[in-house]
Design an enzyme around this catalytic site. Structure first.
Site, mmCIF file in Angstrom:
data_model
loop_
_atom_site.group_PDB
_atom_site.id
_atom_site.type_symbol
_atom_site.label_atom_id
_atom_site.label_comp_id
_atom_site.label_asym_id
_atom_site.label_seq_id
_atom_site.Cartn_x
_atom_site.Cartn_y
_atom_site.Cartn_z
ATOM 1 N N HIS A 99 0.922 -1.218 -0.039
ATOM 2 C CA HIS A 99 0.024 0.009 0.123
ATOM 3 C C HIS A 99 0.775 1.403 0.016
ATOM 4 O O HIS A 99 1.817 1.435 0.274
ATOM 5 C CB HIS A 99 -1.039 0.055 1.239
ATOM 6 C CG HIS A 99 -1.781 -1.205 1.377
ATOM 7 N ND1 HIS A 99 -1.362 -2.419 2.000
ATOM 8 C CD2 HIS A 99 -3.165 -1.316 0.929
ATOM 9 C CE1 HIS A 99 -2.536 -3.236 1.932
ATOM 10 N NE2 HIS A 99 -3.359 -2.586 1.285
ATOM 11 N N HIS A 100 0.496 2.287 -0.631
ATOM 12 C CA HIS A 100 1.104 3.719 -0.803
ATOM 13 C C HIS A 100 1.281 4.169 0.978
ATOM 14 O O HIS A 100 0.529 4.052 1.594
ATOM 15 C CB HIS A 100 0.336 4.723 -1.219
ATOM 16 C CG HIS A 100 0.857 6.173 -1.369
ATOM 17 N ND1 HIS A 100 0.027 7.368 -1.395
ATOM 18 C CD2 HIS A 100 1.983 6.346 -1.694
ATOM 19 C CE1 HIS A 100 0.725 8.284 -1.184
ATOM 20 N NE2 HIS A 100 2.120 7.640 -1.442
#
Ligand SMILES: [Zn+2]
Length: 373
Positions: free
Chosen positions: A172-173
């Protein structure tokens, strides 16, 4: 020889966010026991360090007072009528639970001690598997994260006058960390993740490069679902080493989430234990001093295997593939490394590769010139 600290206490793995919640802190104990079974803490160069809870003054270096008060109230089991303002909800990603405050300040304290022992030169590397809660914002919870241990630890290093490179390899970012330093050229944040078009939190586009003094110091490499070892490693090597080398950090802080793995139930990247380990080796090569923190990972056995391999990279140990007998019997995992790796169609491989090539070209155009590259 590398001297490593493993920041851990069994208390870190004891809380339950909600019975059906995908983040199960027990995974930390699962990983710790596997390392212990391999004898990771038997030598003189690897030491377990117990964390202390972070105090409120330290939390305030990033989080707002009213948010901290809300977390405390919910933690005591009190009703907070506007809890949704802070992104808490019983059935959502961030459920309030009793003891949430205490359970959330200990990983912050663990990351702070990791940063301290490395910055002091006591250890070359410290690994806090309970840290890496990269989504938490200053005034709300997000993506299973209440307090952002990474931002707080990085701020403590900046307070010592250090230049910090942040490398986030979670699927995930790393939005919370990126946003905290978006206008700063003292922290280079690099996040390599599954594209936000397909995965939470939806951000981390290649065009997010920072603002003001920080322009060119936020770097995002979004990848397509099904990206596998070869393409991931190729893209990482094209972007991360040149930027980190030219930035000349005093210290590297890394978020080593292992939800990029093909068995992870929440994401769609397709790394294997081999690919993950190679990436961790790349981070090691780039880190003059190294604060390594955990992150995502929702398949219990995969988390234990990946972080055992990662700590092996840190202390220079290539563990045997056969998992020690006692652990096998307790948890039913036999081999450390993946055997049945996913086979992708050539067409899928070509698609993810050409998407990654496009992103790499974009970064070369948008960010590299800011670093004289
Ligand atoms: Zn993640």
């Amino acid at each position: 020889m590398t001297e490593a600290a493993f920041i851990y206490d069994i208390i870190l793995s004891k809380h339950v966010l909600r019975e059906d919640h995908p983040l199960r802190p027990f995974r930390l104990q699962y990983a710790y026991e596997l390392l212990d079974a391999y004898g990771a803490f038997d030598g003189s160069t690897s030491k377990i360090v117990s964390p202390q809870p972070a105090d409120e003054d330290i939390l305030l270096t990033f989080h707002t007072k009213d948010y901290i008060e809300v977390v405390k109230s919910l933690s005591r089991g009190e009703k907070v009528s506007n809890q949704s303002t802070y992104n808490f909800s019983i059935y959502g990603d961030n459920p309030p639970y009793e003891g949430m405050y205490e359970a959330s300040i200990l990983p912050v304290g663990a990351s702070l001690i990791a940063a301290k022992v490395v910055a002091d030169g006591e250890f070359d590397v410290a690994f806090n598997i309970s840290g890496g809660l990269h989504h938490a914002a200053s005034n709300y919870a997000s993506g299973f994260c209440v307090f952002n241990d990474l931002v707080i630890a990085i701020k403590s290093l900046l307070g010592r006058g250090m230049r910090v490179a942040y490398i986030d390899i979670d699927a995930h970012h790393g939005d919370g960390v990126q946003n905290a330093f978006y206008d700063s050229d003292k922290v280079l944040t690099i996040s390599i993740h599954e594209s936000g078009s397909f995965l939470f939190p939806g951000t981390g586009e290649v065009t997010e490069i920072g603002t003001g003094d920080g322009k060119g110091y936020a770097v995002n490499l979004p990848l397509y679902p099904h990206t596998e070892d070869d393409t991931y490693l190729w893209a990482f090597r094209e972007i991360v080493p040149p930027l980190v080398t030219s930035f000349k950090p005093d210290i590297v802080v890394s978020q080593l989430g292992c939800d990029t793995h093909y068995l992870d139930p929440l994401t769609h990247l397709m790394l294997t234990t081999w690919g993950y380990t190679e990436v961790v080796k790349e981070v090691k090569r780039l880190a003059p001093r190294w604060v390594a923190l955990g992150g995502g990972g929702y398949d219990m056995g995969t988390v234990a295997r990946c972080w055992t391999l990662a700590y092996g990279v840190m202390i220079g140990k290539d563990w045997e593939d056969e998992i020690p007998e006692a652990y096998q019997q307790k948890y039913g995992i036999k081999k450390l490394r993946d055997k049945d790796v996913p086979q992708l169609a050539d067409r899928t491989k070509d698609q993810v590769r050409s998407s990654a090539q496009e992103m790499v070209e974009e970064l070369r155009r948008l960010v590299f010139p800011k670093h004289g590259l």
